[in-house]
Design an enzyme around this catalytic site. Sequence first.
Site, short mmCIF file in Angstrom:
data_model
loop_
_atom_site.label_atom_id
_atom_site.label_comp_id
_atom_site.label_asym_id
_atom_site.label_seq_id
_atom_site.Cartn_x
_atom_site.Cartn_y
_atom_site.Cartn_z
N ASP A 262 0.85 -1.19 0.00
CA ASP A 262 0.00 0.00 0.00
C ASP A 262 0.89 1.24 0.00
O ASP A 262 2.02 1.20 0.48
CB ASP A 262 -0.85 0.05 1.27
CG ASP A 262 -2.13 -0.76 1.11
OD1 ASP A 262 -2.51 -1.04 -0.03
OD2 ASP A 262 -2.72 -1.11 2.14
N ASP B 170 -4.78 -3.07 5.03
CA ASP B 170 -5.28 -2.67 6.34
C ASP B 170 -6.80 -2.71 6.46
O ASP B 170 -7.34 -2.69 7.55
CB ASP B 170 -4.80 -1.27 6.71
CG ASP B 170 -5.27 -0.21 5.71
OD1 ASP B 170 -5.92 -0.57 4.71
OD2 ASP B 170 -4.98 0.98 5.93
N ASP C 150 -9.15 -5.31 1.66
CA ASP C 150 -7.86 -5.91 1.34
C ASP C 150 -7.82 -7.40 1.67
O ASP C 150 -6.89 -8.10 1.28
CB ASP C 150 -6.73 -5.21 2.11
CG ASP C 150 -6.57 -3.76 1.69
OD1 ASP C 150 -6.74 -3.48 0.50
OD2 ASP C 150 -6.27 -2.91 2.56
#
Length: 965
Positions: free
Chosen positions: A352, A612, A616
């Site tokens: 990310d 997170d 995801d």
Amino acid sequence: MAEKTEQFEKPQQQMGGDITSLTVEELYDKDKFDLSTMEQGDVLALLQTNKNGLTSDEAARRVEKFGYNKLETKETNAFFQFLSFMWNPLSWVMEAAAIVSIALANGDGKPPDYPDFVGIVLLLLANSLIGFYEERQAGNAVKALMESLAPECKVKRNGEWKTMEAAELVPGDVISIKLGDVVPADGRLIAAHGQVSIDQAALTGESLPVGKEAGDEVFSGSTVKQGEAEAVVIGTGLNTFFGRAAKLVGEAGDDVGHLQQVLTHIGNFCLVSIGIFVVIEILVMYAAFRYAYRRGIENLLVLLVGGIPIAMPTVLSVTLAIGAKQLAEHKAIVTRITAIEEMAAVTILCSDKTGTLTLNKLIVDKPTIKTYAEFNGDEVIQLSAFACRTENQDAIDFCIVNSLPDPKLARDGIEELEFKPFNPVVKRTEITYKRLQDGAVMRVTKGMSHTILDLCSRDKTEAQIKALNDDVDEFARRGLRALAVAVDDVPSGEVDGEGQGMRLVGLLPIYDPPRSDTKETIDRSIALGIQVKMITGDQLAIGKETGRRLGMGDNMFLSKTLKDGPPPGSGYSSIDDMVLQADGFAGVYPEHKYEIVERLQAMGHMTAMTGDGVNDAPALSKANVGVAVADASDAARSAADIVLTEPGLSVIVEAIIGSRQIFQRMRNYAIYACSITIRVVVGFAILCFAFEHDFPPFPVLIIAVLNDGTIMTISTDRVKPSPYPDQWNLKEIFCYAVVYGLYQAASTLVFAAVIFHSTFFQDKFGVELPRADTSGSGENWVNDHIYHSIIYLQVSTISQALIFITRSRSWFFMERPSIYLMGAFVIAQLVATFIAVYADWGFTYMRGIGWDWAGIVWIWNIIWFLPMDFVKFGMQWFFTPKNTLKENKTPMAGGHSRRASAISGSSSARYYANRTKSLKSLERPRNFGQRLMNMNKKMSMDKKEMRRFSSVQTNHAAQVLNNNS
């Protein structure tokens, strides 16, 4: 809906009992009380609760009755766990050797070989005791770390909402669930706010989320995808849908991890090596030399006892467990033990951007502020701060207000008359205020650049318009958000008075800055042979600018290219080629993350993915190693294999380095153990063939005890991590083992040839050796007990020294071992030397050699030991791969799913499963839907429970169809 809610407030008839009078078994008997289908009011009446929840005292009483809301791990009987350490193919050979020594080793007028029998049994017991103790200790440490990940929930107690561990929930509690939460217990919804959607895929096997409303049942372990709701708990622990599934899906031991597969192959290598030389010895001794029965049996015992690396399974599993504890010290908690191995093999890390590569904290890039009027940069920030909320701020307002020397200056010198918060339609905020200094009334607005420009009517020129457009384009190319600021004068002084017209005064560049350590961390990752790809939902320009600042490249693409194919002129011939070579992707959604991981795995790469949020979770589950970053949602943590407790990418890299160190310890020991097997079976077999030297079994037992005692400490050894991604290369391990083993066997055989067929040592050092049979027994003089002691010391000392070669990548003296390994080695060498110098025990067939011979043996071993580094360097040149991404592919067996490597086709692999059983019990149960539907596990066929699961899946499918119709 209203009718259902009313039923909660006015409970219906009594149910023939309540929670205080019913047993747990009666409450969950579906034929008597089906809490999932009965009227909602009846549920509350039966559970003796209401919408205000339970009191703390009542909850405590119910904990005593129902137990804690968690799946109790089945405690293994300590005695049987201890015995299980002697139930694997390697131990079977040692047990066979014990039987041979007591039942078959007789004849020639001698009694059974009681000393060797007792020694072998004691060695087995000692090894099992050490392994049992160390694994229990490591398992307890890992368990304590796992408990720190205990999920929390919001529950109403004593009429007030509080956050507590989900394990403390009891039937009758009222809980609140929201987006991203994992439902902590089975419940019935009391209220649903907005469109509540829950993903039950892990339980029912259905892939689509299910809409829920008040009165519907929700299941423990499912994930909230949309909306918020309150629910009354109807089932906890094993009495939840999740718990019943865990009970049905019996852990029958069909799944064995990759470590067990490796143990199987290594064990088979050792067993085959021993078997070959045992057969050769039988043929040579009995067919060629016409040995007496008893004499030949003792030579066979030497190969059986000395060749088996009895401590190997224990050492590898304990290394893994202690390693998990060490990773936690780097703020990385492992929720799936075998992920340590896979983390060491990772070649690509998909990360990310927000919060991992960057701070997730917007700031104003003050040096590049653009001004279009008489105000300077600081004054533009002050004006834009006026147009910000001072409470309940969004990210933009917080950023600007905190760019001031003191956030309190956001209202300094003004009186707020009217504030218009951000409106997504007009895309700006506005404030009307009175300047306390002169009483003038002003307006300030900030927002999207072109919206503000269109609003401006005063002092706007073509040059100003062009300058603004050029500046916005420049900011966009650099990945900076542009925030325009304009001011207006209100001559009338009225709040809603007409102004003179907005004037454009400045353009603020806003961006999420990289973490201070991210660039260095990415450089370290590349040096470790890992490619880092940025996977962000942000704009492409922002992703590219972040990539440039971090030095990771700006060769990035929009997510739509995954469907449309590589852009013209990109130079990529296929989507796979683009995915592999790209530095990242922008504008991605969860399905894009999943696809990127899937494509990389299909190309043979071990892939790690960070995330997170609840969205995801699919990609985290798909990745070989899913990493939930700090402050991740419960859903992401449940899907991940490693949970970070500190923010940033550096924690992940530390975890990779740590896992490579753990892997290195296991690899070092595997090479050492296999090498010792080769050196023992080859060395002692040829001693028998070439010199008719009969080495007694008991000294081999002493060597095994000292070796095992020393090698146990390798689980905490200080090692250098591999500079490239690791994998189990058994061909490499076996080749190292053969070369090292033959070299060490040669050191013994050459030494034996010198002492048997020359007088070199007698002439040079003045020592004595027997040269003929003086006893009149007719036995070969080369079997005098002093020769046994000399060869024992030579074999014992150089064998243990081999660990310093296998544990190091450079010169053995350049890599300092742990204090435990060094201390154990020194103690073992002293014991071995004192035994050889002073031992004069008849049952050992050894006689003290004195310090002169001990010194000769040590010098001989040092001379042979020093060149072993050159042997190692030659093997490294042949086997070490170049540190490039394409050459570091790590194909996975059995497909490209992370879980595929957990199934072994080897029937003997399951016998090594006890080596990680205490660790596997700590792993989180998952994928019940797939297991139940595919029936790929042994299951207890309780008809009532199976009907229960079938009805839930049928109802779920019906809801999906109704929602789509």
